[in-house]
Design a protein around this motif. Structure first.
Motif: not given
Length: 368
Positions: A249-268
């Protein structure tokens, strides 16, 4: 292997990040509340891009420090670089506390305010540098193992964000709890922000190992764009499907408030832009800004937040400016801070050198 090429895009990214931070802090501190409306397109765009500044700063800091560390290994000076990283980390932590110390209150006999113990960007970058040195040592100074461990740590920190999002640590002393919990006012905490440093360290190993290979820049820019796009558009979906495949379930919780990976995408995507246009980003002014980030940060903090005196723009003006006043004020603020840094403050290297001398004096040992 020789890696003598200077990565000018790193200084360009650092310069861009520090300027974005200056205008972001100025506008956020002084713009009147009635103009902070996400329904306004201009404010929404500004808010989005402001949110990329800190991830960019942390990621590029991890990249440049690790790249220099790996180059030092090639030259046989990695011990000195590791020692320098540890000392610099301690100094950044000290400066971070110093900027928030209420000296006037202390002089008047009031010692109850613990707000100076909150953690900001300098302390986290300092601690992160020390963590990178420790991780590099644990990995037996092996670049491949270090890259894999850095990636694994960054990924784990990001995925586990729901577990520590509301952490309080009420029974832990503030001086330690504030590095992990925002409950007492800390602006940044070691998790998740060390995750960006770890990913930056991982990227640095690719530059170190492949920089001089043919078509490396083209391949790297393409990878930055591709991975950045995937992180922005598809990382939440990937985390959701990981829940379905693993039942965790941790993956689902992370996907529901996923700002960290998306911001890393912005950085790249930022990295792709600046690295792709690197040959146009070598003006002395831009490079000088990127090389004086510490002094610029300290000066802007004093002017806006009133370090040492308790009197800054946030106290004198407050949140009263109209949008146009905030925009023109921010431009003037950038010019003034950079001017002071260029002509009235020594370089970062000079500051670090003087602080290092003070550190050794306090220890009572001769300078190495």
């Amino acid at each position: 292997m020789s890696t003598n090429q200077r990565l000018y895009f790193i200084d360009a990214v650092r310069a861009f990040a520090i300027l974005m931070m200056l205008q972001g802090h100025f506008i956020d501190s002084l713009l009147a509340p009635e103009h902070r409306d996400m329904s306004h397109v201009a404010y929404r765009i500004w808010s989005y891009f402001r949110g990329i500044t800190a991830p960019t700063f942390f990621t590029i800091s991890g990249l440049i420090f690790t790249y220099l560390l790996l180059k030092a290994k090639e030259k046989g000076t990695e011990k000195q670089r590791m020692r320098k990283g540890l000392n610099r980390g301690l100094m950044l932590i000290g400066i971070g506390y110093l900027l928030r110390m209420p000296f006037l209150s202390w002089l008047s006999g009031h010692f109850g305010n613990t707000y100076f113990l909150v953690i900001d960007v300098l302390q986290i970058i300092g601690l992160s540098l020390m963590c990178i040195v420790g991780l590099y040592y644990i990995c037996f100074k092996n670049a491949r193992l270090f890259a894999m461990m850095s990636f694994a740590i960054g990924f784990t920190i990001f995925v586990c964000e729901p577990l520590y999002r509301a952490l309080t640590l009420e029974n832990v002393p503030l001086i330690f709890a504030n590095y992990v919990s925002k409950a007492n006012g800390s602006v940044f905490t070691i998790i998740p922000w060390f995750g960006y440093m770890a990913f930056g360290a991982c990227i640095a190993t690719a530059f170190y190992r492949h920089l001089e290979k043919r078509h490396f820049k083209a391949v790297m820019v393409a990878l930055f764009i591709l991975v950045g796009y995937l992180l922005i558009e598809w990382s939440s979906h990937a985390l959701f499907y990981l829940t379905k495949w693993t039942g965790i379930e941790l993956f689902l919780d992370a996907s529901n408030y996923n700002y960290l990976f998306s911001r890393l995408g912005d950085v790249l995507l930022y990295f792709a832009f600046f690295y792709g246009l690197e040959r146009f980003l070598k003006p002395p002014l831009l490079l000088k800004i990127g090389q004086k980030t510490l002094s610029i940060y300290v000066i802007h903090f004093i002017i806006i937040y009133g370090s040492f005196t308790g009197v800054g723009l946030s106290q004198l003006i407050g949140k009263t400016l109209s949008p146009w006043q905030a925009v023109f004020g921010a431009v003037l603020f950038l010019i003034v801070v950079c001017f002071i840094s260029f002509y009235y403050v020594r370089t970062n290297a000079y500051i670090y050198g003087k602080l290092r001398q003070l550190f050794y004096k306090l220890k009572g040992t001769p300078k190495a």
